[in-house]
Design a protein around this motif. Structure first.
Motif, PDB file in Angstrom:
ATOM      1  N   THR A   1       0.840  -1.199   0.000  1.00  0.00           N
ATOM      2  CA  THR A   1       0.000   0.000   0.000  1.00  0.00           C
ATOM      3  C   THR A   1       0.871   1.243   0.000  1.00  0.00           C
ATOM      4  OG1 THR A   1      -0.103   0.053   2.425  1.00  0.00           O
ATOM      5  CG2 THR A   1      -1.872  -1.139   1.279  1.00  0.00           C
ATOM      6  N   LYS A   2       0.241   2.377  -0.291  1.00  0.00           N
ATOM      7  CA  LYS A   2       0.924   3.667  -0.241  1.00  0.00           C
ATOM      8  C   LYS A   2       0.331   4.587   0.817  1.00  0.00           C
ATOM      9  CE  LYS A   2       2.146   3.828  -5.172  1.00  0.00           C
ATOM     10  NZ  LYS A   2       1.989   4.626  -6.426  1.00  0.00           N
ATOM     11  N   TYR A   3      -0.899   4.329   1.245  1.00  0.00           N
ATOM     12  CA  TYR A   3      -1.586   5.192   2.213  1.00  0.00           C
ATOM     13  C   TYR A   3      -2.039   4.398   3.441  1.00  0.00           C
ATOM     14  CZ  TYR A   3      -4.707   8.925   3.909  1.00  0.00           C
ATOM     15  OH  TYR A   3      -5.319   9.895   4.673  1.00  0.00           O
ATOM     16  N   TYR A   4      -2.743   3.329   3.208  1.00  0.00           N
ATOM     17  CA  TYR A   4      -3.320   2.521   4.289  1.00  0.00           C
ATOM     18  C   TYR A   4      -2.243   1.785   5.070  1.00  0.00           C
ATOM     19  CZ  TYR A   4      -5.975  -1.209   6.553  1.00  0.00           C
ATOM     20  OH  TYR A   4      -6.506  -2.081   7.469  1.00  0.00           O
ATOM     21  N   THR A   5      -2.368   1.797   6.399  1.00  0.00           N
ATOM     22  CA  THR A   5      -1.529   1.003   7.290  1.00  0.00           C
ATOM     23  C   THR A   5      -2.419   0.452   8.409  1.00  0.00           C
ATOM     24  OG1 THR A   5      -1.001   2.805   8.818  1.00  0.00           O
ATOM     25  CG2 THR A   5       0.446   2.544   6.886  1.00  0.00           C
ATOM     26  N   PRO A   6      -1.964  -0.583   9.127  1.00  0.00           N
ATOM     27  CA  PRO A   6      -2.743  -1.080  10.261  1.00  0.00           C
ATOM     28  C   PRO A   6      -3.009   0.005  11.303  1.00  0.00           C
ATOM     29  CG  PRO A   6      -1.084  -2.685   9.653  1.00  0.00           C
ATOM     30  CD  PRO A   6      -0.803  -1.460   8.838  1.00  0.00           C
ATOM     31  N   GLU A   7      -2.024   0.876  11.531  1.00  0.00           N
ATOM     32  CA  GLU A   7      -2.217   1.959  12.507  1.00  0.00           C
ATOM     33  C   GLU A   7      -3.265   2.951  12.012  1.00  0.00           C
ATOM     34  OE1 GLU A   7       1.565  -0.059  13.018  1.00  0.00           O
ATOM     35  OE2 GLU A   7       0.741   0.999  11.271  1.00  0.00           O
ATOM     36  N   LEU A   8      -3.217   3.237  10.713  1.00  0.00           N
ATOM     37  CA  LEU A   8      -4.166   4.186  10.135  1.00  0.00           C
ATOM     38  C   LEU A   8      -5.579   3.614  10.118  1.00  0.00           C
ATOM     39  CD1 LEU A   8      -4.311   6.998   8.773  1.00  0.00           C
ATOM     40  CD2 LEU A   8      -4.092   5.821   6.584  1.00  0.00           C
ATOM     41  N   HIS A   9      -5.681   2.291  10.052  1.00  0.00           N
ATOM     42  CA  HIS A   9      -6.992   1.639  10.043  1.00  0.00           C
ATOM     43  C   HIS A   9      -7.850   2.163  11.195  1.00  0.00           C
ATOM     44  CE1 HIS A   9      -9.766  -1.879   9.535  1.00  0.00           C
ATOM     45  NE2 HIS A   9      -9.983  -1.623  10.813  1.00  0.00           N
ATOM     46  N   LYS A  10      -7.281   2.197  12.380  1.00  0.00           N
ATOM     47  CA  LYS A  10      -8.051   2.678  13.543  1.00  0.00           C
ATOM     48  C   LYS A  10      -8.019   4.191  13.677  1.00  0.00           C
ATOM     49  CE  LYS A  10      -7.796  -1.605  16.201  1.00  0.00           C
ATOM     50  NZ  LYS A  10      -7.488  -2.236  17.506  1.00  0.00           N
ATOM     51  N   ALA A  11      -6.893   4.786  13.310  1.00  0.00           N
ATOM     52  CA  ALA A  11      -6.771   6.247  13.440  1.00  0.00           C
ATOM     53  C   ALA A  11      -7.773   6.971  12.554  1.00  0.00           C
ATOM     54  CB  ALA A  11      -5.347   6.684  13.096  1.00  0.00           C
ATOM     55  N   ALA A  12      -8.131   6.379  11.405  1.00  0.00           N
ATOM     56  CA  ALA A  12      -9.047   7.027  10.469  1.00  0.00           C
ATOM     57  C   ALA A  12     -10.433   7.240  11.065  1.00  0.00           C
ATOM     58  CB  ALA A  12      -9.156   6.193   9.189  1.00  0.00           C
ATOM     59  N   PHE A  13     -10.755   6.486  12.119  1.00  0.00           N
ATOM     60  CA  PHE A  13     -12.062   6.617  12.762  1.00  0.00           C
ATOM     61  C   PHE A  13     -12.070   7.680  13.860  1.00  0.00           C
ATOM     62  CE2 PHE A  13     -12.108   2.425  10.869  1.00  0.00           C
ATOM     63  CZ  PHE A  13     -13.387   2.330  10.348  1.00  0.00           C
ATOM     64  N   VAL A  14     -10.920   8.285  14.142  1.00  0.00           N
ATOM     65  CA  VAL A  14     -10.856   9.395  15.104  1.00  0.00           C
ATOM     66  C   VAL A  14     -11.255  10.658  14.368  1.00  0.00           C
ATOM     67  CG1 VAL A  14      -9.416  10.701  16.681  1.00  0.00           C
ATOM     68  CG2 VAL A  14      -9.029   8.242  16.393  1.00  0.00           C
ATOM     69  N   LEU A  15     -12.409  11.205  14.687  1.00  0.00           N
ATOM     70  CA  LEU A  15     -13.004  12.281  13.906  1.00  0.00           C
ATOM     71  C   LEU A  15     -12.846  13.639  14.572  1.00  0.00           C
ATOM     72  CD1 LEU A  15     -16.381  10.499  13.039  1.00  0.00           C
ATOM     73  CD2 LEU A  15     -14.279  10.553  11.663  1.00  0.00           C
ATOM     74  N   PRO A  16     -12.632  14.683  13.769  1.00  0.00           N
ATOM     75  CA  PRO A  16     -12.718  16.038  14.314  1.00  0.00           C
ATOM     76  C   PRO A  16     -14.107  16.263  14.921  1.00  0.00           C
ATOM     77  CG  PRO A  16     -11.801  16.060  12.089  1.00  0.00           C
ATOM     78  CD  PRO A  16     -12.313  14.675  12.332  1.00  0.00           C
ATOM     79  N   LYS A  17     -14.184  17.142  15.883  1.00  0.00           N
ATOM     80  CA  LYS A  17     -15.437  17.336  16.613  1.00  0.00           C
ATOM     81  C   LYS A  17     -16.606  17.680  15.685  1.00  0.00           C
ATOM     82  CE  LYS A  17     -17.925  18.055  20.435  1.00  0.00           C
ATOM     83  NZ  LYS A  17     -19.134  18.697  19.914  1.00  0.00           N
ATOM     84  N   PHE A  18     -16.368  18.536  14.711  1.00  0.00           N
ATOM     85  CA  PHE A  18     -17.492  18.948  13.855  1.00  0.00           C
ATOM     86  C   PHE A  18     -17.975  17.802  12.950  1.00  0.00           C
ATOM     87  CE2 PHE A  18     -14.228  19.463  10.672  1.00  0.00           C
ATOM     88  CZ  PHE A  18     -14.843  19.490   9.439  1.00  0.00           C
ATOM     89  N   VAL A  19     -17.085  16.847  12.666  1.00  0.00           N
ATOM     90  CA  VAL A  19     -17.483  15.682  11.895  1.00  0.00           C
ATOM     91  C   VAL A  19     -18.187  14.667  12.809  1.00  0.00           C
ATOM     92  CG1 VAL A  19     -16.710  13.839  10.360  1.00  0.00           C
ATOM     93  CG2 VAL A  19     -15.571  16.056  10.310  1.00  0.00           C
ATOM     94  N   GLN A  20     -17.650  14.476  14.013  1.00  0.00           N
ATOM     95  CA  GLN A  20     -18.310  13.607  14.981  1.00  0.00           C
ATOM     96  C   GLN A  20     -19.721  14.076  15.266  1.00  0.00           C
ATOM     97  OE1 GLN A  20     -17.062  10.747  16.453  1.00  0.00           O
ATOM     98  NE2 GLN A  20     -19.122  10.498  17.321  1.00  0.00           N
ATOM     99  N   ASP A  21     -19.909  15.391  15.313  1.00  0.00           N
ATOM    100  CA  ASP A  21     -21.260  15.936  15.534  1.00  0.00           C
ATOM    101  C   ASP A  21     -22.234  15.507  14.474  1.00  0.00           C
ATOM    102  OD1 ASP A  21     -20.454  17.195  17.845  1.00  0.00           O
ATOM    103  OD2 ASP A  21     -20.264  19.187  16.949  1.00  0.00           O
ATOM    104  N   LEU A  22     -21.771  15.379  13.235  1.00  0.00           N
ATOM    105  CA  LEU A  22     -22.660  14.970  12.145  1.00  0.00           C
ATOM    106  C   LEU A  22     -23.189  13.562  12.390  1.00  0.00           C
ATOM    107  CD1 LEU A  22     -20.603  16.274   9.084  1.00  0.00           C
ATOM    108  CD2 LEU A  22     -22.622  17.339  10.107  1.00  0.00           C
ATOM    109  N   THR A  23     -22.358  12.684  12.938  1.00  0.00           N
ATOM    110  CA  THR A  23     -22.779  11.308  13.192  1.00  0.00           C
ATOM    111  C   THR A  23     -23.769  11.248  14.349  1.00  0.00           C
ATOM    112  OG1 THR A  23     -21.008  10.763  14.762  1.00  0.00           O
ATOM    113  CG2 THR A  23     -20.527  10.494  12.420  1.00  0.00           C
ATOM    114  N   GLU A  24     -23.830  12.306  15.130  1.00  0.00           N
ATOM    115  CA  GLU A  24     -24.763  12.387  16.251  1.00  0.00           C
ATOM    116  C   GLU A  24     -26.001  13.218  15.915  1.00  0.00           C
ATOM    117  OE1 GLU A  24     -22.294  13.927  19.332  1.00  0.00           O
ATOM    118  OE2 GLU A  24     -21.007  12.148  19.413  1.00  0.00           O
ATOM    119  N   GLY A  25     -26.120  13.553  14.630  1.00  0.00           N
ATOM    120  CA  GLY A  25     -27.290  14.285  14.168  1.00  0.00           C
ATOM    121  C   GLY A  25     -27.315  15.750  14.514  1.00  0.00           C
ATOM    122  N   LYS A  26     -26.158  16.300  14.862  1.00  0.00           N
ATOM    123  CA  LYS A  26     -26.095  17.709  15.271  1.00  0.00           C
ATOM    124  C   LYS A  26     -25.856  18.612  14.074  1.00  0.00           C
ATOM    125  CE  LYS A  26     -24.251  16.491  19.822  1.00  0.00           C
ATOM    126  NZ  LYS A  26     -23.104  16.628  20.759  1.00  0.00           N
TER     127      LYS A  26
END
Length: 277
Positions: free
Chosen positions: A252-277
């Motif tokens: 791969t050139k971008y994806y890594t095992p570490e990035l697999h989980k890190a990609a789910f750490v969202l900025p607050k304004f994006v996390q808010d979208l998943t909570e319907g805000k």
């Protein structure tokens, strides 16, 4: 004279890049298709005025839409890609030895034809014997294949034209039914800067159907705002709880095992979208 291509990503914002030549332009049965040779990003596929992929940055999208669900599933054998006629997702899927069959369903055969001609590094695996290519309506394919796929990837354009119905709740319900009991699906769900309402709706629709729903991000410079999201729905397996032993070595050139989980750490304004805000 300098030639430049500009994508108007919103009525008030766009990106522009210098081009060498137009390789092909055509109004297909479904959309306007352009293949452009750019100085910064190499060959660029444009559909209805929107950048779909380029030689330089395509690996980000194709690796992230593919490897996150495939490493989350314990043993993916049969995989469906809806859209994705450029072949990049298929190329990444085939890096997983467990996959016995990868099915590509692309509604516009011209995308496949000209990707093979002008984007061989991306489309080079479409003739692989493990791949079945169907020029057909992905929406109908989903509804006609129940309990068949381990992983489904929706590699669509933005929700306009023929892709609009791929962002409807009924389509996600059809995907749920087309998946096996341990099935996982992922769809590109646009960017949070300009299309937050779309992400909010897609996430809520998927969450209403799948027991496990997650949003993750990556950076793609030629896509609107550069920040891109994917929405993942899973029947049993959480991408945040993958056994580290599952991450076998692939190129791969971008994806890594570490990035697999890190990609789910969202900025607050994006996390808010998943909570319907």
């Amino acid at each position: 004279m300098d030639l430049w291509y500009t994508e108007k990503q919103t009525p008030r914002h766009g990106i522009t890049t210098k081009i060498k030549e137009t390789l092909h332009t055509e109004q297909t049965e479904f959309q306007k298709l352009d293949m452009i040779e750019t100085e910064e990003f190499g060959t660029m596929l444009v559909l209805d005025g929107m950048v779909m992929t380029t030689d330089k940055d395509e690996f980000v999208y194709h690796e992230m839409v593919s490897h996150v669900p495939l490493f989350t599933h314990p043993n993916p054998k049969k995989v469906l890609v809806v859209g994705g006629g450029d072949g990049g997702a298929i190329r990444e899927v085939l890096k997983h030895a467990s996959v016995e069959k990868a099915v590509l369903v692309e509604i516009d055969g011209k995308v496949i034809e000209y990707s093979k001609k002008h984007l061989p590094n991306i489309a080079g695996e479409l003739d692989n014997p493990r791949v079945e290519v169907q020029v057909d309506d992905g929406f109908m394919h989903i509804h006609n294949h129940k309990n068949e796929y381990d992983v489904i990837m929706v590699d669509s354009t933005e929700p306009v034209g023929p892709a609009a119905k791929l962002f409807e709740r009924g389509f996600y319900q059809g995907i749920y039914e087309a998946l096996t009991e341990e099935g996982i699906f992922v769809a590109q769900s646009d960017n949070p800067w300009f299309h937050g309402d779309l992400i909010k709706k897609v996430f809520a629709d998927v969450k209403g159907i799948f027991p496990i729903t997650r949003l993750y991000t990556c950076n793609i410079p030629t896509y609107p705002s550069g920040m891109w999201t994917f929405t993942l729905g899973s029947k049993k397996h959480d991408p945040l709880e993958v056994d580290p032993a599952r991450f076998n070595a692939i190129e791969t050139k971008y994806y890594t095992p570490e990035l697999h989980k890190a990609a789910f750490v969202l900025p607050k304004f994006v996390q808010d979208l998943t909570e319907g805000k």
